[in-house]
Motif scaffolding. Structure first.
Motif, PDB file in Angstrom:
ATOM      1  N   TRP A 111      38.317  48.555  39.439  1.00 45.73           N
ATOM      2  CA  TRP A 111      37.640  49.292  40.090  1.00 45.73           C
ATOM      3  C   TRP A 111      36.293  48.541  40.401  1.00 45.73           C
ATOM      4  CZ3 TRP A 111      39.579  49.799  35.016  1.00 45.73           C
ATOM      5  CH2 TRP A 111      38.509  49.232  33.999  1.00 45.73           C
ATOM      6  N   SER A 112      35.846  47.489  39.762  1.00 41.51           N
ATOM      7  CA  SER A 112      34.643  46.671  39.951  1.00 41.51           C
ATOM      8  C   SER A 112      34.542  46.012  41.116  1.00 41.51           C
ATOM      9  CB  SER A 112      34.146  46.006  38.530  1.00 41.51           C
ATOM     10  OG  SER A 112      35.231  44.664  38.810  1.00 41.51           O
ATOM     11  N   PRO A 113      33.296  45.438  41.863  1.00 42.08           N
ATOM     12  CA  PRO A 113      33.457  44.819  42.932  1.00 42.08           C
ATOM     13  C   PRO A 113      33.895  43.531  42.666  1.00 42.08           C
ATOM     14  CG  PRO A 113      31.303  46.072  42.579  1.00 42.08           C
ATOM     15  CD  PRO A 113      32.028  46.272  41.358  1.00 42.08           C
ATOM     16  N   GLN A 114      33.810  42.917  41.522  1.00 41.50           N
ATOM     17  CA  GLN A 114      34.333  41.494  41.453  1.00 41.50           C
ATOM     18  C   GLN A 114      35.950  41.607  41.235  1.00 41.50           C
ATOM     19  OE1 GLN A 114      32.077  43.375  39.223  1.00 41.50           O
ATOM     20  NE2 GLN A 114      30.239  41.968  39.487  1.00 41.50           N
ATOM     21  N   SER A 115      36.606  42.994  40.878  1.00 40.99           N
ATOM     22  CA  SER A 115      38.006  42.797  40.853  1.00 40.99           C
ATOM     23  C   SER A 115      38.658  42.982  42.146  1.00 40.99           C
ATOM     24  CB  SER A 115      38.486  43.994  39.868  1.00 40.99           C
ATOM     25  OG  SER A 115      38.128  45.221  40.483  1.00 40.99           O
ATOM     26  N   LYS A 116      37.744  43.216  43.151  1.00 37.70           N
ATOM     27  CA  LYS A 116      38.229  43.581  44.474  1.00 37.70           C
ATOM     28  C   LYS A 116      38.097  42.373  45.595  1.00 37.70           C
ATOM     29  CE  LYS A 116      37.349  48.430  43.714  1.00 37.70           C
ATOM     30  NZ  LYS A 116      36.534  49.501  44.337  1.00 37.70           N
ATOM     31  N   THR A 117      37.455  41.296  45.074  1.00 37.65           N
ATOM     32  CA  THR A 117      37.299  40.150  45.845  1.00 37.65           C
ATOM     33  C   THR A 117      37.885  38.952  45.401  1.00 37.65           C
ATOM     34  OG1 THR A 117      35.154  41.243  46.181  1.00 37.65           O
ATOM     35  CG2 THR A 117      35.386  39.040  46.838  1.00 37.65           C
TER      36      THR A 117
END
Length: 311
Positions: A111-117
């Motif tokens: 869910w975090s921005p870090q997990s999507k990049t």
């Protein structure tokens, strides 16, 4: 020859390691589940256990197997059936344990921005570190490294294939959701989530764009994926199988209409999405009457077969 072999051949020449290993030499003993505490960059604070069978293939395949919310790696090792398959077929299994605390227990971060990049941080970077460590310390084959998981682990499987298509040769997601389905941590718990309460109905291109944006500039081949869901799942609704199928067929440039369908076992209905040459890149498997209980008997073996590990 399994249908996945053609896809793996296309991928093998372009697979690269994603992270640099910083860990110390392993003290693992064969046929034991061993915890590794210093495996490299670990921004997610994720724990690592590894299972190396008594007899492995030369340059053995590596399978990352991930538990659901509230579980842990050792528990998934006991319940999923992958250790027995590793003994039979000579591959190594990595069992990550999530430590991200949510209102629904400890879950893998999707869910975090870090997990999507790509290389953004959190659990995906931690798991990529585990893979790199296993390649170097145990001689695992970078061209035969796979991801699988149940529920939260199935969600993370989709994420890893989106973020690290040059690391994972294929994936099998049980009861997962499309990559980038969750807006943020507040959207994660099922009781107030737009993702899992039936409101997410995006176009295939929108879902596919989310995968393409996860690793900007990547133009290499994308890993094949096998998607599983039960029709009676009330926690992660069955409808999300269609959304995930739309995502990955779009990523692979395939029609939304299955190339062919079959029934691997009674109650399993499989849609196969193939390219013009007949290589299947996406399998979407409906399990009639099943709730939030996957993988069930025989399903881990089917995933290993999809990976091309078992002839």
């Amino acid at each position: 020859m399994r249908r996945i072999r053609a896809a793996l051949t296309a991928l093998a020449g372009t697979l690269l390691l994603a992270v640099t290993t910083l860990g110390l030499p392993s003290t693992a003993h064969a046929a034991e589940l061993v915890e590794i505490t210093d495996f490299g960059p670990n921004p997610g604070g994720t724990r690592m256990h590894v299972y190396v069978p008594d007899n492995t293939q030369p340059n053995p395949p590596v399978v990352v197997a991930m538990h659901g919310c509230g579980g842990d790696g050792p528990g998934f090792a006991q319940s999923s059936g992958f250790n027995g398959l590793a003994d039979q077929h000579g591959f190594i299994v990595i069992y990550p344990t999530a430590t991200q605390q949510t209102a629904f227990g400890t879950c893998f971060d999707v869910w975090s921005p870090q997990s999507k990049t790509r290389d953004g941080g959190s659990d995906p970077v931690s798991i990529a570190s585990m893979v790199s460590y296993t390649h170097q310390q145990y001689g695992g084959d970078p061209a035969r490294t796979f991801a699988t998981g149940s529920s939260s682990g199935g969600m993370e499987t989709n994420a890893l294939l989106a973020l690290y298509p040059d690391v994972f040769a294929a994936g099998a997601a049980f009861m997962g959701v499309p990559f980038s389905c969750f807006l943020d941590e507040a959207d994660f718990p099922p009781w107030n989530s737009q993702c899992v309460n039936g409101q997410k109905d995006e176009t295939p291109q929108t879902w596919g764009d989310a995968v393409r944006q996860a690793h900007p500039g990547y133009n290499g081949p994308r890993p094949p994926i096998q998607l599983w869901h039960g029709t009676d799942d009330t926690l992660v609704p069955f409808q999300l199988l269609r959304e995930a199928t739309e995502q990955w067929t779009d990523v692979h440039g395939l029609s939304q209409t299955p190339s062919f369908t079959d029934q691997p076992q009674p109650g399993w209905e499989r849609e196969n999405f193939a390219d013009a040459g007949g290589t299947v890149w996406v399998e979407s498997i409906t399990v009639r009457g099943a709730g939030h209980t996957l993988p069930m008997s025989g399903m881990a073996a089917e995933a290993i077969s999809f990976f091309g590990i078992a002839d």
